[in-house]
Design a protein around this motif. Sequence first.
Motif, PDB file in Angstrom:
ATOM      1  N   GLN A 243       0.872  -1.216   0.070  1.00  0.00           N
ATOM      2  CA  GLN A 243      -0.019  -0.216   0.042  1.00  0.00           C
ATOM      3  C   GLN A 243       0.821   1.188   0.122  1.00  0.00           C
ATOM      4  OE1 GLN A 243      -3.391   0.323  -0.263  1.00  0.00           O
ATOM      5  NE2 GLN A 243      -3.189  -1.843  -0.714  1.00  0.00           N
ATOM      6  N   ILE A 246       2.012   1.917  -3.414  1.00  0.00           N
ATOM      7  CA  ILE A 246       1.051   2.386  -4.462  1.00  0.00           C
ATOM      8  C   ILE A 246       0.905   3.844  -4.083  1.00  0.00           C
ATOM      9  CG2 ILE A 246      -1.371   2.208  -4.633  1.00  0.00           C
ATOM     10  CD1 ILE A 246      -1.235  -0.703  -4.231  1.00  0.00           C
ATOM     11  N   ARG A 250       1.615   6.790  -6.632  1.00  0.00           N
ATOM     12  CA  ARG A 250       0.710   7.893  -7.226  1.00  0.00           C
ATOM     13  C   ARG A 250       1.130   9.330  -6.854  1.00  0.00           C
ATOM     14  NH1 ARG A 250      -3.750   4.752  -4.415  1.00  0.00           N
ATOM     15  NH2 ARG A 250      -4.767   3.725  -6.058  1.00  0.00           N
ATOM     16  N   VAL A 262      -3.571   4.879 -14.093  1.00  0.00           N
ATOM     17  CA  VAL A 262      -3.908   3.968 -13.718  1.00  0.00           C
ATOM     18  C   VAL A 262      -2.918   2.988 -12.697  1.00  0.00           C
ATOM     19  CG1 VAL A 262      -5.130   1.625 -13.915  1.00  0.00           C
ATOM     20  CG2 VAL A 262      -5.645   3.511 -15.339  1.00  0.00           C
ATOM     21  N   ILE A 263      -3.367   3.143 -11.426  1.00  0.00           N
ATOM     22  CA  ILE A 263      -2.312   2.513 -10.482  1.00  0.00           C
ATOM     23  C   ILE A 263      -2.986   1.547  -9.371  1.00  0.00           C
ATOM     24  CG2 ILE A 263      -0.407   2.854  -8.791  1.00  0.00           C
ATOM     25  CD1 ILE A 263      -0.234   5.678  -9.822  1.00  0.00           C
ATOM     26  N   GLN A 264      -2.873   0.304  -9.679  1.00  0.00           N
ATOM     27  CA  GLN A 264      -3.810  -0.658  -9.042  1.00  0.00           C
ATOM     28  C   GLN A 264      -2.893  -1.909  -8.628  1.00  0.00           C
ATOM     29  OE1 GLN A 264      -6.961  -0.885 -11.242  1.00  0.00           O
ATOM     30  NE2 GLN A 264      -6.163  -2.668 -12.832  1.00  0.00           N
ATOM     31  N   GLN A 265      -3.428  -2.408  -7.481  1.00  0.00           N
ATOM     32  CA  GLN A 265      -2.900  -3.819  -6.860  1.00  0.00           C
ATOM     33  C   GLN A 265      -3.110  -4.904  -7.688  1.00  0.00           C
ATOM     34  OE1 GLN A 265      -3.604  -4.350  -2.760  1.00  0.00           O
ATOM     35  NE2 GLN A 265      -3.222  -6.426  -3.179  1.00  0.00           N
ATOM     36  N   GLN A 266      -2.035  -5.630  -8.133  1.00  0.00           N
ATOM     37  CA  GLN A 266      -2.504  -7.071  -8.692  1.00  0.00           C
ATOM     38  C   GLN A 266      -2.000  -8.138  -7.905  1.00  0.00           C
ATOM     39  OE1 GLN A 266      -0.518  -8.778 -12.622  1.00  0.00           O
ATOM     40  NE2 GLN A 266      -2.249  -7.585 -13.417  1.00  0.00           N
ATOM     41  N   ILE A 271       2.034  -4.342  -8.679  1.00  0.00           N
ATOM     42  CA  ILE A 271       1.484  -3.228  -8.839  1.00  0.00           C
ATOM     43  C   ILE A 271       1.491  -3.001 -10.350  1.00  0.00           C
ATOM     44  CG2 ILE A 271       1.391  -0.842  -8.509  1.00  0.00           C
ATOM     45  CD1 ILE A 271       2.912  -1.359  -5.984  1.00  0.00           C
ATOM     46  N   THR A 588      -7.789  -9.407 -12.838  1.00  0.00           N
ATOM     47  CA  THR A 588      -6.782  -8.401 -12.914  1.00  0.00           C
ATOM     48  C   THR A 588      -7.385  -7.261 -14.038  1.00  0.00           C
ATOM     49  OG1 THR A 588      -5.601  -9.366 -14.830  1.00  0.00           O
ATOM     50  CG2 THR A 588      -4.723  -9.635 -12.656  1.00  0.00           C
ATOM     51  N   GLY A 589      -6.464  -6.022 -14.032  1.00  0.00           N
ATOM     52  CA  GLY A 589      -7.026  -4.925 -14.887  1.00  0.00           C
ATOM     53  C   GLY A 589      -7.829  -5.283 -16.048  1.00  0.00           C
ATOM     54  N   LYS A 592     -11.002  -7.055 -15.147  1.00  0.00           N
ATOM     55  CA  LYS A 592     -12.116  -6.219 -14.370  1.00  0.00           C
ATOM     56  C   LYS A 592     -12.725  -5.283 -15.024  1.00  0.00           C
ATOM     57  CE  LYS A 592      -9.395  -5.721  -9.894  1.00  0.00           C
ATOM     58  NZ  LYS A 592     -10.675  -6.093  -9.101  1.00  0.00           N
TER      59      LYS A 592
END
Length: 631
Positions: A243, A246, A250, A262-266, A271, A588-589, A592
């Motif tokens: 976290q 991340i 950002r 786009v910044i997201q956990q995988q 990331i 994942t992205g 989703k």
Amino acid sequence: MFESKQNIITNVYPAWKYLLLVVITVIGLTYAMPNLFGDDPAVQVSPAKSVEFTAETQSKVANTLQAAGLPVKSSVFEAGHFLIRFENTEDQLKAKSVLKDLLGRQAVVALNLAPATPHFLRNLGASPMYLGLDLRGGVHFLMDVDMETAVSKAYARYVDEIKGTLREEKVRYLTVDVEGEAKNKALAVKFKDLPTMQAGLAVLNASYSDRFKFKTVEETASPQVLLSLSPKTIAETQKYALQQNINTLRNRVNELGVAEPVIQQQGDRRIVVELPGVQDTARAKEILGATATLEFRLVEEKGDPYRAEKTGYAPNGSIIYHFRDGKPILLKRHTIVSGENVVNASSGIDSQQGSSMVNVTLDGAGGRKMLATTKENVGNRMAVVFIENRVETIEENGVKVKNRITNKDVINAAVIRGQFADRFQITGLDSPQEAQDLALLLRAGALAAPMEIVEERTVGPSLGQDNINQGFMSVIVGFVLVLILMAWRYKMFGMVANVALTLNLIIIIAVLSMLQATLTLPGIAGIVLTVGMAVDANVLIFERIREEMRTSPIQSAIHAGYEKAFVTIADANITTLLAAIVLFSFGTGPIKGFAITLSIGIITSMFTAILGTRAVINLMYGNKRIQKLSI
């Protein structure tokens, strides 16, 4: 008999249902419309931290663009930044260069594509959907967080804490060190004898039983307690590292001035970073993957650094470090403050020496520590240690192995001339670019653990436009084929279904726009699938009406067709919706994106295929004596 039944079932909707349909249609059209107007090439100018734009800045920017002969389509100054629109990309690129020269480090100047939505729609809060990386072009990174290092750093943080706890309880210890490798790591606390060890164990157990597992080793000359992080603490440490990374990414992306990132956990340790519109992958990698931070330590003045380097032994409580030119220096083990305490940093030029420098502002805790240290050490030296982690791939026995290398260089070691707390300067940097990058990294925050880019992809703007064209064409072709088939197969009822299908597509786009969702190629695939599912519901209803017409009056057949097909339609859509929810939860992205559009499409198709078509059919045929249906 038939007449009596027909009089009972009239297929008339109450007024509120027609009103609901009209309201939803108007809202759908309003919030879907912005997607028709495209984008304007624009330049976004945001102030750097601790800088505030004023009316004078606005005038200066306007005059500079006018002097450069760059016609501006429109310029808006709000929320502390400029958004300047141009007629073409050529003027946009020239304007970026001109504004960078004008504002320098006072601002972040970034290229942008600003929606060309009319003012009356913008006043209603209507905005177009964002376009994903595969449709707009840009760079994609998949970054792996080094969880082993995150756990190692957690062990290292506890060394000083445990020492302090034992000192407070007046329990004498010999050493507290991290021992072992990888999963066998532990904190070894050594004591001079067994009674002291037992006293230390009692203290440690009282303070750290919720974070560590304890093991005693009594057979050695110096009895010791081994503290291993509990599985729960390790999981919390790894979750925090992910976290924190991340959040740091950002902040760094904001500093780069990228619009719609786009910044997201995988998964548990990866990331995904997508930067639409960015084509300079080298610069993006340099900033995103950098793990540079600072530590401030006092210089150990008593020892001889050259002798310590030669023998490999530093005096007790000190460590051997090196300046960038290789010259050794002894620093105290205790860190005063680190990059985690920095809340702001800006680069500049030292007016006295003419060299690059960084102005640093610490948080409250860091300021108090710095004040206490400088108060007691006026006349002594304090060193600034620059720490950088990087990954190098080396070949061992024909196999490529990733090797993590940590460089710790002393930037400067200046004499403390007086007390200071949360504001001071760092000098001794090699170049303005280094000062600027260091300030950016300090502002954005330190990474909790090093990261490695395991996948890198660049999508060109031309390929993105090709994807948009092909995706748009796939929706249009599928949509038109369905319209033709429905009109041919079910005549007037098919035309009603086509109207509902069109409304369904409009509402999907409106919902995605209202949610400010990012449309990607998988999202387009979800919309195409939804078109097929929406018409499938109407096929079930119309076929049921045909079947009922063989044994029932027309009004009863219409009523039964909708009522009896509803259960089948609901079952099919609910099971598909559950599958979409599972895809969204665990995917994942790209998956989703597909799941989101599919879920929205299922809900809207239920509304338009059942309520929408029936409202039109009731309006056309309800409460009338019908001898024949156009179905």
